[in-house]
Design an enzyme around this catalytic site. Structure first.
Site, PDB file in Angstrom:
ATOM      1  N   ASP A  58       2.397   1.566  -3.406  1.00 30.56           N
ATOM      2  CA  ASP A  58       1.721   2.130  -4.581  1.00 30.56           C
ATOM      3  C   ASP A  58       2.756   2.631  -5.582  1.00 30.56           C
ATOM      4  O   ASP A  58       3.901   2.912  -5.226  1.00 30.56           O
ATOM      5  CB  ASP A  58       0.834   3.319  -4.177  1.00 30.56           C
ATOM      6  CG  ASP A  58      -0.303   2.892  -3.269  1.00 30.56           C
ATOM      7  OD1 ASP A  58      -0.652   1.704  -3.268  1.00 30.56           O
ATOM      8  OD2 ASP A  58      -0.830   3.779  -2.562  1.00 30.56           O
TER       9      ASP A  58
HETATM   10  N1  URA Z   1      -0.450   3.299   2.250  1.00 32.25           N
HETATM   11  C1  URA Z   1      -0.744   3.836   1.039  1.00 32.25           C
HETATM   12  O1  URA Z   1      -1.727   4.558   0.899  1.00 32.25           O
HETATM   13  N2  URA Z   1       0.076   3.569   0.007  1.00 32.25           N
HETATM   14  C2  URA Z   1       1.193   2.809   0.123  1.00 32.25           C
HETATM   15  O2  URA Z   1       1.922   2.625  -0.855  1.00 32.25           O
HETATM   16  C3  URA Z   1       1.482   2.261   1.360  1.00 32.25           C
HETATM   17  C4  URA Z   1       0.650   2.507   2.423  1.00 32.25           C
END
Ligand code: URA
Length: 247
Positions: free
Chosen positions: A115
């Site tokens: 993310d």
């Molecule tokens: N889980 C999440 O919520 N975000 C990420 O970036 C990776 C795994």
């Protein structure tokens, strides 16, 4: 950081590297006479070929040589995991800013996604086969994350992670939640998941009534984030890391 390209390779390595078959099966193909170099049958697996100029064919099909490059980036927050240019800076912009010098830069792509506000280990390569092998639903490559959350983590949360959770559009596979610290309404945890669904860790904590306030990936399969890399820094994988990650 310049990558050294090797232009002279053993014929069996050339073909195995290009995913034709495993090295031993490639040896058999060569001995059977299925391989030509510049139109001549070559039955010696150790024969040297030039990756730039020689034309290698297996059963009449040309096998072009591509050199693979593998980098680990400590992804900083605020950039998206994408190769598309747009208004938001991407992990590729980060590599450019950090001075990457890769002859195959245009073919590089991140393996999986983090993310925008997640930090940590991101593997970036032009080896599309590896990308597929690590991410395919059957590969079950463990990913380790460090997560800080608002709220104290309970035994019940640990059990819920272990059992797998119904998150609406999918039920997560068993995940391991280890609490490093939990006090004053905050917790520092380590989470291992074998999938990589959209916002998975955030959604799993959310289901337990907790919000993730910081998330960083530390490990993917055998590959560990180099602790000397600051967010925004990258390095090439070592030969050993490549051998282990490529499986
Ligand atoms: N889980 C999440 O919520 N975000 C990420 O970036 C990776 C795994």
């Amino acid at each position: 950081m310049a990558s050294k390209e090797k232009t002279e390779l053993r014929l069996d390595k050339y073909l195995a590297d290009m995913g034709v078959e495993t090295r031993s099966k490639v040896g058999k193909l060569i001995r059977k006479g299925a391989v030509t170099v510049n139109g001549e049958m070559v039955r010696n697996a150790a024969a040297k070929v030039n990756t730039k100029t020689d034309v290698v064919k297996v059963a009449g099909q040309t096998v072009t040589h591509t050199t693979y490059f593998y980098y680990m980036l400590n992804k900083p927050q605020g950039v998206i995991t994408s190769t598309e240019k747009g208004p938001t800076p991407t992990v590729m912009d980060v590599l450019v800013e950090a001075g990457i010098d890769c002859p195959a830069f245009a073919e590089l792509a991140p393996v999986g996604r983090l993310d925008k506000d997640t930090e940590g280990l991101l593997l970036i390569t032009n080896d599309g086969g590896l990308n597929h092998r690590l991410l395919s639903p059957n590969s079950h490559v463990d990913k380790l994350y460090y997560a800080e959350v608002d709220g104290e983590v309970t035994e019940g949360d640990i059990k819920a992670f272990e059992k797998g959770m119904n998150l609406g559009d999918f039920t997560s596979k068993p995940a391991k939640l280890v609490v490093k610290e939990s006090a004053l309404g905050r917790a520092k945890t380590l989470v291992t998941i074998s999938e990589g669904k959209f916002h998975q860790i955030k959604r799993m904590f959310e289901k337990c009534g907790k919000e993730v306030t910081f998330l960083k990936r530390l490990k993917m399969g055998t590959l560990e984030l180099d602790p000397t890399l600051e967010p925004g820094e990258f390095r090439e994988l070592t030969k050993e890391e490549i051998e282990n990650v490529v499986l």
